[in-house]
Design an enzyme around this catalytic site. Structure first.
Site, PDB file in Angstrom:
ATOM      1  N   SER A   1       0.723  -1.194  -0.057  1.00 26.85           N
ATOM      2  CA  SER A   1       0.008  -0.153  -0.068  1.00 26.85           C
ATOM      3  C   SER A   1       1.059   1.149  -0.058  1.00 26.85           C
ATOM      4  O   SER A   1       1.737   1.504  -0.984  1.00 26.85           O
ATOM      5  CB  SER A   1      -0.767   0.064   1.243  1.00 26.85           C
ATOM      6  OG  SER A   1      -1.886   1.005   1.177  1.00 26.85           O
TER       7      SER A   1
ATOM      8  N   ASP B   1      -5.897  -3.674  -1.936  1.00 22.04           N
ATOM      9  CA  ASP B   1      -5.060  -3.366  -1.118  1.00 22.04           C
ATOM     10  C   ASP B   1      -4.259  -4.709  -0.469  1.00 22.04           C
ATOM     11  O   ASP B   1      -4.988  -5.412   0.062  1.00 22.04           O
ATOM     12  CB  ASP B   1      -5.374  -2.597   0.043  1.00 22.04           C
ATOM     13  CG  ASP B   1      -4.457  -1.615   0.728  1.00 22.04           C
ATOM     14  OD1 ASP B   1      -3.469  -2.412   1.131  1.00 22.04           O
ATOM     15  OD2 ASP B   1      -4.277  -0.542   0.730  1.00 22.04           O
TER      16      ASP B   1
END
Length: 527
Positions: A221, A364
């Site tokens: 991320s 993610d």
């Protein structure tokens, strides 16, 4: 005599002016001309120096003829190389030799760097299109041939192409320290600024840039964006902090009504198109594997989560290929672009839309591995299986201790929910969020690694924050408080940072240097 001298003078002048490569002869000639007296005795002076002029003329003629012969030879070789490259690239599978073997034979015979660059680029293009032939190319001495060419290469573009080709084949240069030095960065949105502040401390203690301190980067991320900024673009930490904070204001400041509407229709609160545009501008569209051409770029992997398979699985975007005898536990690729890898790794559910690359849909990576340190160790040991782990530094993006008031609210909420649900247990939404909290927990990985690795090898830095800071926090006062928190954390952990810096700076032992040279000679000979 005067007429003949002027004739020689004009012919020589014409030849010197046209022949550019040999500057020394040009300079010698023009210095001679500057000495000519501006009188009627010019003829006598030319007669006296005619011998010197003839010598220069003769020398120039020999060099000129040699250059012509060299250019003809170069042109002939260029034509032959282009013919062979074209013939190999257009050949069919019924040929006597596999195409990759013919390409290797061609590269082994080439002597000029420009032709070799053309052949190497064609070879890499073929390997990317036909990855299944890689092992056969290695068996036929691809690494040996490319290493020997790299040893004698002088052109930077050729060196870079050879480095990428060797990376595709799974060849990795030995680490520069006593062992593998690994950097791992958690996800956390704007809280990634905390990591940058802590890395500044390590730079201060070691006197080195981040990309010089580590052999392997891993991020998820926000950690993915940071690893590319530091490892690929080699940006300074202060510049990254300034851009990161500006980027958060551009992306996360919007009307709540607009965001709620997008959440309903596109399952994303923020403008995904704007986010993608900013990522392209900031990280670029360079292919992951092409970054290996830069000798300063470390090995990097970033993690996403594949959500359109039978089960949610981690997916690794690499700027390297693993050695041909080794297989990772994680699926991945090196063919994606930089911004695509970051976009996939940071596709936080409800914040941004999912991201599709070919047949996979990515979200993610933090939903599976918000602390990617274990993945980083697994990948690094596959790259350098015979090297020990020298240092693992894992950075968290902050943790908060709930205030008494918040704990009271939570307890009251849980109590009310239990009374309502009774014997039926908790609601499905509550179960989901508990599972999500467990999956994104970074502490469990830390505890496991702290048990497995010795304390002078593994270091985890994860500051406590005075208040809960969300991933998309845009309040400037809260961001300033976050920086004050990390400064206090650095002061309290001064000794730990000094120990980590000392471990990072450990140099190779003499026996390791000898072993590296022996291994290189073995690879050059193809043993």
């Amino acid at each position: 005599m005067s007429f003949n001298s002027w004739k020689v003078f004009n012919q020589l002048k014409e030849r010197v002016t046209k022949f550019r490569p040999d500057k020394s002869i040009q300079n010698e000639f023009f210095q001679l001309i500057n000495k000519l007296p501006q009188t009627q005795e010019l003829g006598e002076y030319l007669k006296a120096t005619e011998k010197k002029i003839n010598e220069i003329n003769q020398s120039l003629g020999q060099i000129y003829d040699t250059a012509l012969k060299s250019n003809k030879k170069q042109d002939t070789e260029d034509k032959e190389v282009w013919k062979k490259v074209k013939r190999i690239s257009q050949s069919q599978h019924h040929q006597s030799k596999p195409k990759e073997v013919e390409m290797l034979d061609l590269m082994a015979c080439i002597t000029t760097e420009q032709n070799l660059l053309t052949a190497v680029e064609s070879f890499m293009s073929f390997l990317k299109q036909q990855p299944e032939v890689r092992n056969n190319a290695i068996k036929h001495g691809a690494i040996r041939i490319l290493l020997n060419k790299q040893l004698n290469a002088k052109c930077d573009s050729l060196k870079g192409a050879l480095r990428e080709a060797l990376t595709i084949l799974g060849y990795n240069e030995p680490v520069s320290g006593q062992g593998i030095r690994i950097l791992s960065i958690d996800g956390g949105g704007i809280r990634g600024v905390l990591v940058l502040e802590m890395l500044k401390k390590l730079e201060e203690l070691t006197g080195k840039r981040v990309y010089e301190m580590f052999d392997f980067f891993c991020g998820v991320s926000t950690g993915a964006i940071l690893t590319y900024s530091m490892g690929v673009h080699l940006r300074k930490l202060d510049d990254i902090i300034a851009r990161y904070e500006a980027l958060s204001q551009e992306i996360f400041n919007q009307s709540p009504l607009f965001g709620t509407g997008k959440l309903v229709w596109k399952h994303a609160y923020y403008d995904t198109n704007l986010w993608e545009k900013k990522l392209k501008d900031y990280l670029g569209d360079q292919s992951l594997i092409v970054t290996s051409r830069n000798p300063n770029c470390p090995k990097i992997c970033v993690v996403s989560a594949i959500v359109n398979q039978s089960q949610v699985l981690p997916y690794v975007f690499r700027n390297y290929a693993l050695p041909w005898r080794f297989q990772s536990e994680y699926d991945g690729t090196f063919n994606a672009e930089l911004w695509q890898a970051a976009r996939a790794s940071a596709a936080a559910p409800t914040y941004f839309e999912e991201f599709r690359i070919n047949e996979f849909i990515h979200q993610d990576g933090g939903i599976l591995a918000n602390n990617p340190t274990a993945i980083a160790i697994h990948e690094a040991k596959l790259l350098w299986p015979n090297s020990p782990i020298q240092c693992v530094i894992s950075f968290g993006t902050g943790r908060s201790v709930p205030s008494p008031a918040e704990l009271g609210k939570r307890n009251k909420f849980d109590s009310n929910r239990t009374q309502v649900s009774g014997s039926q247990g908790t609601s499905w939404s509550n179960k989901f969020f508990k599972i999500l909290d467990s999956a994104t927990d970074t502490q469990a990985v830390h505890i496991m690694l702290s048990d497995l690795l010795s304390e002078n090898v593994y270091y985890r830095f994860n500051p406590y924050l005075t208040e809960v800071i969300g991933m998309v926090e845009t309040d400037l006062e809260k961001q300033k408080q976050m920086k004050r928190d990390v400064i206090m954390y650095l002061r309290r952990n001064e000794d730990k940072f000094h120990e980590a810096a000392k471990t990072l700076m450990l140099k190779k032992k003499y026996r390791q240097l000898i072993s590296d040279k022996i291994n290189l000679q073995r690879d050059l000979l193809g043993l």
